[in-house]
Design a protein around this motif. Structure first.
Motif, short mmCIF file in Angstrom:
data_model
loop_
_atom_site.label_atom_id
_atom_site.label_comp_id
_atom_site.label_asym_id
_atom_site.label_seq_id
_atom_site.Cartn_x
_atom_site.Cartn_y
_atom_site.Cartn_z
N VAL A 49 1.06 -1.01 0.00
CA VAL A 49 0.23 0.31 -0.01
C VAL A 49 0.59 1.23 0.13
CG1 VAL A 49 -1.48 1.52 1.91
CG2 VAL A 49 -1.86 -1.27 1.25
N PHE A 50 1.90 1.17 0.67
CA PHE A 50 3.03 2.75 0.84
C PHE A 50 3.64 2.27 -0.17
CE2 PHE A 50 6.37 4.46 1.65
CZ PHE A 50 6.00 6.17 2.40
N CYS A 51 4.10 1.50 -0.86
CA CYS A 51 5.23 1.93 -2.50
C CYS A 51 3.97 2.35 -3.75
CB CYS A 51 5.69 0.81 -2.27
SG CYS A 51 6.44 0.03 -0.87
N ALA A 52 2.92 1.65 -3.71
CA ALA A 52 1.66 1.51 -4.26
C ALA A 52 1.39 3.36 -4.12
CB ALA A 52 0.83 1.04 -4.77
N LEU A 53 0.81 3.82 -3.53
CA LEU A 53 0.63 5.63 -3.03
C LEU A 53 1.76 5.97 -3.08
CD1 LEU A 53 -1.91 4.75 -0.79
CD2 LEU A 53 -2.51 5.37 -3.12
N LEU A 62 0.06 11.71 1.21
CA LEU A 62 -1.01 10.11 0.28
C LEU A 62 -0.53 8.90 1.20
CD1 LEU A 62 -3.62 9.38 -0.06
CD2 LEU A 62 -2.22 9.47 -2.09
N PRO A 63 0.10 7.88 1.01
CA PRO A 63 0.82 6.49 1.17
C PRO A 63 1.04 6.83 3.41
CG PRO A 63 2.94 7.85 1.02
CD PRO A 63 1.76 8.61 0.62
N ILE A 64 1.25 7.83 4.16
CA ILE A 64 1.70 7.33 5.78
C ILE A 64 -0.30 7.82 5.79
CG2 ILE A 64 1.83 9.28 7.37
CD1 ILE A 64 4.73 9.63 6.11
N MET A 65 -1.05 8.72 5.07
CA MET A 65 -1.77 8.74 5.60
C MET A 65 -3.44 7.14 5.57
SD MET A 65 -3.51 12.73 4.58
CE MET A 65 -5.04 12.00 5.09
#
Length: 224
Positions: A49-53, A62-65
């Motif tokens: 999720v983190f890498c994709a965002l 955005l990835p942190i949220m």
């Protein structure tokens, strides 16, 4: 130090028993959440999720949220699972303690009482899957009264009851996240027999396992 009395369950203990059980089970939500976070599948999902965002948004925010929301959702999911389990137990044997334990052969339910207040519980009944053994169930002690030897006294009560009924051993099941319970049982002489993952899909995905313990007793021939 307040005196502790171990006695058989009475009908007017019902509300207090359910409260002790609910509070005790709810304490395992944080450790179960941490167990979930340690699983490779969980870590892989969070990383993906983190890498994709991160790749699509070119921003850290955005990835942190998103990861924060996933973690919050996971915590709520664990809470929901424990709440569902508690509700199921409260609607089954803990709603019919007398019929389930006191009116059945070779079964019983005890409470630990301090200054007129129920501060601990334990029960036992013939084990369904292990002939010749009684199963220890519903062990719980209020957090405010731990470290006073109550849990050990409750364990001994079940062992004495089992021995008096002529059964060969006491068995019990506890979860992988209940480390304090594991330490208690091992201190009381229980031996770990096996560890197995709960067959439900969610438990298999999260690798949530149960541990079976056994305490062998020197007994006479099983009574009629």
């Amino acid at each position: 130090m307040a005196s502790i009395q171990i006695r058989k369950y009475r009908d007017d203990d019902a509300e207090a028993v359910r409260e002790v059980f609910t509070l005790g089970m709810s304490e395992h939500v944080p450790s179960s959440f941490m167990h979930l976070l340690k699983q490779p599948l969980t870590q892989m999902v969070l990383m993906c999720v983190f890498c994709a965002l991160m790749a699509s948004s070119k921003s850290f925010l955005l990835p942190i949220m998103a990861v924060t929301l996933v973690l919050a959702g996971a915590r709520q999911f664990v809470t929901y699972m424990f709440t569902s389990y508690i509700d199921t137990c409260l609607k089954k044997d803990l709603c019919h303690i007398r019929e389930t334990y006191l009116e059945q052969k070779d079964a019983c339910f005890w409470v630990a009482e301090s200054d007129g207040r129920v501060v601990g519980t334990v029960a036992c009944m013939p084990a369904e899957k292990v002939p010749g053994c009684l199963e220890l169930k519903r062990m719980s002690v209020r957090r405010t009264h731990r470290g006073m030897g109550i849990a050990k006294a409750l364990c001994r009560t079940v062992a004495d009851f089992t021995r008096d009924r002529g059964y060969a051993a006491v068995i019990l099941y506890t979860s992988v996240v209940q480390t304090d319970a594991q330490n208690l049982y091992e201190h009381m002489g229980y031996e770990k027999i096996r560890e197995f993952v709960v067959p439900e899909l969610v438990a298999r995905i999260t690798n949530f396992s149960l541990i079976e313990y056994r305490l062998d007793l020197q007994t006479d021939t099983k009574k009629d």
